[in-house]
Design a protein around this motif. Structure first.
Motif, PDB file in Angstrom:
ATOM      1  N   ASP A 159      -8.292  76.666 -11.614  1.00 38.58           N
ATOM      2  CA  ASP A 159      -8.614  76.468 -10.201  1.00 38.58           C
ATOM      3  C   ASP A 159      -8.406  74.993  -9.864  1.00 38.58           C
ATOM      4  O   ASP A 159      -9.175  74.131 -10.285  1.00 38.58           O
TER       5      ASP A 159
ATOM      6  N   THR B 238     -11.141  73.482  -5.424  1.00 39.96           N
ATOM      7  CA  THR B 238     -12.341  74.287  -5.217  1.00 39.96           C
ATOM      8  C   THR B 238     -13.282  73.572  -4.260  1.00 39.96           C
ATOM      9  O   THR B 238     -13.278  72.345  -4.147  1.00 39.96           O
TER      10      THR B 238
ATOM     11  N   GLU C 189     -18.332  79.890  -3.315  1.00 39.10           N
ATOM     12  CA  GLU C 189     -17.376  79.096  -4.079  1.00 39.10           C
ATOM     13  C   GLU C 189     -15.957  79.485  -3.664  1.00 39.10           C
ATOM     14  O   GLU C 189     -15.523  80.621  -3.860  1.00 39.10           O
ATOM     15  N   LEU C 190     -15.242  78.532  -3.062  1.00 38.95           N
ATOM     16  CA  LEU C 190     -13.881  78.773  -2.599  1.00 38.95           C
ATOM     17  C   LEU C 190     -12.893  78.137  -3.564  1.00 38.95           C
ATOM     18  O   LEU C 190     -13.083  76.998  -4.005  1.00 38.95           O
ATOM     19  N   SER C 191     -11.851  78.890  -3.881  1.00 45.82           N
ATOM     20  CA  SER C 191     -10.791  78.392  -4.757  1.00 45.82           C
ATOM     21  C   SER C 191      -9.476  78.479  -3.996  1.00 45.82           C
ATOM     22  O   SER C 191      -8.948  79.569  -3.769  1.00 45.82           O
TER      23      SER C 191
ATOM     24  N   ASP D 234      -9.867  83.240  -4.200  1.00 50.49           N
ATOM     25  CA  ASP D 234     -11.044  84.005  -3.801  1.00 50.49           C
ATOM     26  C   ASP D 234     -10.713  84.798  -2.550  1.00 50.49           C
ATOM     27  O   ASP D 234      -9.698  84.553  -1.878  1.00 50.49           O
TER      28      ASP D 234
ATOM     29  N   TRP E 249     -19.281  91.064  -0.638  1.00 56.33           N
ATOM     30  CA  TRP E 249     -20.235  89.962  -0.794  1.00 56.33           C
ATOM     31  C   TRP E 249     -21.674  90.476  -0.813  1.00 56.33           C
ATOM     32  O   TRP E 249     -22.495  90.029  -1.611  1.00 56.33           O
TER      33      TRP E 249
ATOM     34  N   SER F  24     -20.441  88.185  -4.855  1.00 54.67           N
ATOM     35  CA  SER F  24     -19.292  87.412  -5.331  1.00 54.67           C
ATOM     36  C   SER F  24     -18.095  87.636  -4.417  1.00 54.67           C
ATOM     37  O   SER F  24     -17.922  88.722  -3.846  1.00 54.67           O
ATOM     38  N   LEU F  25     -17.270  86.610  -4.267  1.00 55.32           N
ATOM     39  CA  LEU F  25     -16.014  86.728  -3.520  1.00 55.32           C
ATOM     40  C   LEU F  25     -14.823  86.442  -4.423  1.00 55.32           C
ATOM     41  O   LEU F  25     -13.733  86.118  -3.942  1.00 55.32           O
ATOM     42  N   SER F  26     -15.002  86.568  -5.717  1.00 54.44           N
ATOM     43  CA  SER F  26     -13.907  86.328  -6.651  1.00 54.44           C
ATOM     44  C   SER F  26     -12.877  87.445  -6.535  1.00 54.44           C
ATOM     45  O   SER F  26     -13.152  88.529  -6.004  1.00 54.44           O
ATOM     46  N   LEU F  27     -11.694  87.183  -7.034  1.00 56.70           N
ATOM     47  CA  LEU F  27     -10.626  88.179  -6.980  1.00 56.70           C
ATOM     48  C   LEU F  27     -10.928  89.380  -7.865  1.00 56.70           C
ATOM     49  O   LEU F  27     -10.289  90.423  -7.731  1.00 56.70           O
TER      50      LEU F  27
END
Length: 591
Positions: free
Chosen positions: A53, A56, A63-65, A118, A171, A176-179
C-alpha cells in the motif's frame, strides 16, 4: 527514481494533467502534455513495488489505500495507459481543450480505480469515470448526443449509487472496506455491488446505454470510450467475483445476443458497440469459470489477456471507422463502400483489427481467446453443462467474424462503390492506427525470440503459465480456429451470392431499451393525458372537501365553536368529575 514518484498513483498524474490541459490555450503545449503524461505514467507503473500500500490515509476511522499494485490490476492498468497514449496521438488533429482534458481525466480515473486498495477509493474514482466520460459524448455537439449523454450519465450514476449502497452494507456488517471484505453473493451488500458492476459491464438488459451513447459521441470520443468503462467493470468482477457460476451463463448470453443485432445494424459504430458486448461476454464467462489461486487459473488469465488485447484492437476498429466518419461525414454502411481506393492505409489497419478480433492465428485475439476456450473445454470434462457453454462461445466466435471481421471492412472499404473520393486519414490518425496494428500483430506472434511475441503478454498475466502446461500454437488449436473461420467466411460469401444476407439500409433497430424508451414513455404520456382531463375536476373536488373539513373544525374547536359553549362546558366538567371518581374507586378496591 525518487520515492515520492514511485509511490504516486499514475492515474492521479493523468487526472491532474487533464485538469491542467483544459486551461492551456497553446495547442502544441496541451497536446505535448496529453502524450508525455501517459508515457511518464507507464514508467511510474513499471518501477512500482507490487503488493504494498503506497498511499494510505485514515479518515473517520476508515483506512483508505489509494495505490496498490498486484499481478491482477497491473495488466489492466498498463492496458489503460497504452490506450491513453494511443488516444492522445489519434486526437492530435483536433483543437479541443475540454476533450483533451476530459480524455486524460477519464483515463486517469479508470487507472486510479484499478489500483484502489479499498472499496471507498474504488467508489470515488468509479464515479469520476462517469462524470468525466460524459463530456466525450457531448463534444459531438448534436441534439442526439446531448440526450444520449444525459441517459448515459443517469445510468452511470445509478451504478455508482448502487455501489455506494453495497459498500455501506459491507461496512455495517463487516466493519471493513478492504478489497477482501466479502466473498459470497449471500453476504449483505454483495448482490448490490454485483448489480452495480453489471451495469457498467453492460449485462444483458442493462446494455443499451452502450449502443445509445458510443455511436453518438465525437469521432475521438468513441475511441476513448471503448477502452475504459466496460473493462474497468471486467477488472472489478475479476477482483471480487472470480469463480461465481452466475457469471458463466451471463457471459455466454452476452456473447450470443449481440451477434443478431450487429448483423442487421446499418451504423458501423453501433456494430462495433454490439461487438464490444460480445467480447466483454467472453471475459465475464472466463471470470465465472476461473477460481483465483485454486486449480488451473487458465480462465482468469484468459479474461485478463482478452481484456488487454481487446482494448487495443477495439480501439483500432473504432479509430478506422472514426477516420471514415471524419472524412466522409457518415458511418452508415448503406452510404459507404469503395473507400479502399482513397483510404488504403485505413482499410489495411481496419482489416488487421478485424483479423485480431476474429482471433485469426498469429493475431492478438487468437492467443487470448484460446485461453478461455481451453479453460471452458477442460471444465466440460467434469461438468457436461460446460459443453453447452463451449458451443455458445464457439458460435459467438463465428459471429464476431461475421459482423466485425468481415462486415465492417467489407461494407466500409469494399462492397458496392459509393462513389466517395476523399483524402486519406490525417497522419496522426494513421500513426495511432499503425501503433495499435503493430501491437495486434506483435502480441499474437509465436515467441521466435524469448520474451517477445505472445510470451511477453503471458508473462504479464496474474497467474504464471508454464510453457510445458499450455501452448496456444498447437495443431489442434490452429485447425479448430481455422475451420471455424473458414466456414464463417464461406457462409458470408454464400449468403451474399444468394442475396440472403441482411441488406444494409437505413432504419432503427429496436433493442430492449424499447421497453422503457417507447412503452414506458407512452405510458407516461397516457397518464399525463388522462390527468390533464380529470385533474382539474379532481382538484376542485379535493378543494371543496378540504374546505368543508376546515369549516367543521372551526365550528367545533374555535373560541365560538361547540366545545366552547357554557352548557357543554358544564356538562364536560360533570362527566370529568364522575370519571375521576370512578378511577379513584377502582384504585381503592384494587389496592
Amino acid at each position: 527514481m525518487p520515492a515520492f514518484l514511485t509511490d504516486l498513483n499514475p492515474g492521479w498524474l493523468l487526472i491532474l494533467a487533464g485538469l491542467a490541459a483544459m486551461f492551456i490555450k497553446i495547442r502544441s503545449v496541451r497536446q505535448a502534455i496529453t502524450i508525455i503524461t501517459p508515457v511518464v505514467a507507464i514508467l511510474l507503473l513499471a518501477t512500482t513495488q507490487h503488493g504494498v500500500d503506497h498511499l494510505t490515509y485514515n479518515a473517520l476511522g476508515i483506512e483508505l489505500s489509494f495505490y496498490r499494485v498486484d499481478s491482477l490490476n497491473f495488466i489492466f492498468g498498463l492496458a489503460f495507459l497504452i490506450a491513453s497514449l494511443l488516444n492522445a496521438i489519434y486526437a492530435l488533429h483536433t483543437d479541443n481543450r475540454l476533450q483533451d482534458g476530459m480524455a486524460l481525466a477519464y483515463a486517469g480515473a479508470a487507472v486510479s480505480a484499478t489500483f484502489a486498495g479499498d472499496l471507498m477509493t474504488l467508489f470515488i474514482f468509479w464515479e469520476i469515470t462517469a462524470i468525466s466520460s460524459v463530456f466525450l459524448i457531448l463534444q459531438a455537439g448534436t441534439r442526439a448526443a446531448y440526450f444520449a449523454s444525459m441517459r448515459y450519465l443517469g445510468v452511470q450514476i445509478l451504478s455508482g449509487v448502487l455501489l455506494l449502497d453495497g459498500i455501506a452494507y459491507v461496512w455495517h456488517y463487516t466493519g471493513s472496506l478492504s478489497l477482501e471484505a466479502f466473498t459470497s453473493l449471500d453476504q449483505p451488500g454483495a448482490l448490490i455491488i454485483f448489480i452495480a458492476f453489471g451495469i457498467k459491464a453492460a449485462f444483458p438488459f442493462l446494455h443499451n446505454w452502450l449502443q445509445d451513447s458510443y455511436p453518438k459521441s465525437s469521432v475521438v470520443g468513441a475511441v476513448i470510450l471503448s477502452a475504459f468503462t466496460t473493462k474497468l467493470a471486467v477488472y472489478a468482477f475479476a477482483r471480487f467475483f472470480p469463480g461465481f457460476n452466475e457469471l458463466i451463463w451471463i457471459g455466454a448470453v452476452m456473447t450470443i445476443f449481440p451477434v443478431f443485432f450487429a448483423v442487421i445494424e446499418n451504423d458501423l459504430r453501433r456494430v462495433l458497440a454490439y461487438s464490444l458486448n460480445n467480447q466483454v461476454g467472453f471475459m465475464i464467462c472466463a471470470i465465472g469459470v476461473g477460481v483465483a489461486g485454486v486449480g488451473n487459473p487458465l480462465a482468469l488469465n484468459g479474461a485478463a489477456a482478452h481484456a488487454f488485447v481487446h482494448i487495443i484492437y477495439k480501439a483500432l476498429l473504432f479509430m478506422s471507422i472514426g477516420a471514415v466518419l471524419y472524412r466522409t461525414g457518415t458511418a452508415k454502411a448503406s452510404e459507404l463502400g469503395g473507400l479502399y481506393r482513397s483510404m488504403p492505409w485505413t482499410a489495411v489497419f481496419c482489416i488487421i483489427g478485424g483479423l485480431s478480433i476474429s482471433a485469426f492465428p498469429f493475431f492478438s485475439g487468437f492467443i487470448a481467446k484460446s485461453l478461455t476456450m481451453s479453460a471452458v473445454a477442460a471444465e466440460g470434462a467434469a461438468n457436461p453443462a460446460m459443453i453447452v457453454v463451449w458451443l455458445m462461445l464457439l458460435f459467438a466466435s463465428a459471429g464476431v467474424l461475421e459482423h466485425s471481421g468481415i462486415k465492417i471492412p467489407y461494407f466500409a472499404f469494399f462492397g458496392h462503390d459509393s462513389g466517395k473520393r476523399v483524402k486519406e486519414a490525417p497522419f496522426n490518425m494513421l500513426l495511432a492506427m499503425g501503433m495499435a496494428a503493430f501491437l495486434c500483430i506483435a502480441v499474437g506472434l509465436p515467441a521466435l525470440v524469448p520474451g517477445l511475441g505472445y510470451q511477453w503478454l503471458y508473462g504479464l498475466l496474474p497467474y504464471p503459465i508454464e510453457a510445458a502446461a499450455y501452448q496456444p500454437f498447437t495443431l489442434d488449436h490452429i485447425l479448430t480456429q481455422m475451420q471455424l473461420l473458414i466456414l464463417a467466411v464461406f457462409a458470408f460469401i454464400l449468403l451474399k451470392r444468394l442475396m440472403l444476407y441482411p441488406a444494409e439500409k437505413p432504419g432503427v433497430i429496436l433493442d430492449t431499451d424499447w421497453l422503457y424508451r417507447k412503452v414506458g414513455y407512452g405510458a407516461f404520456r397516457w397518464v399525463d393525458t388522462v390527468w390533464s382531463k380529470i385533474g382539474p375536476a379532481t382538484a376542485a373536488i379535493a378543494t371543496r372537501l378540504a374546505s368543508r373539513a376546515y369549516d367543521n373544525m372551526v365550528a367545533t374547536f374555535s373560541p365560538r365553536g361547540m366545545l366552547s359553549r357554557n352548557v357543554f362546558s358544564g356538562g364536560m366538567t360533570l362527566w370529568t368529575a364522575v370519571i375521576l371518581g370512578l378511577v379513584l374507586l377502582v384504585s381503592y378496591l384494587t389496592s
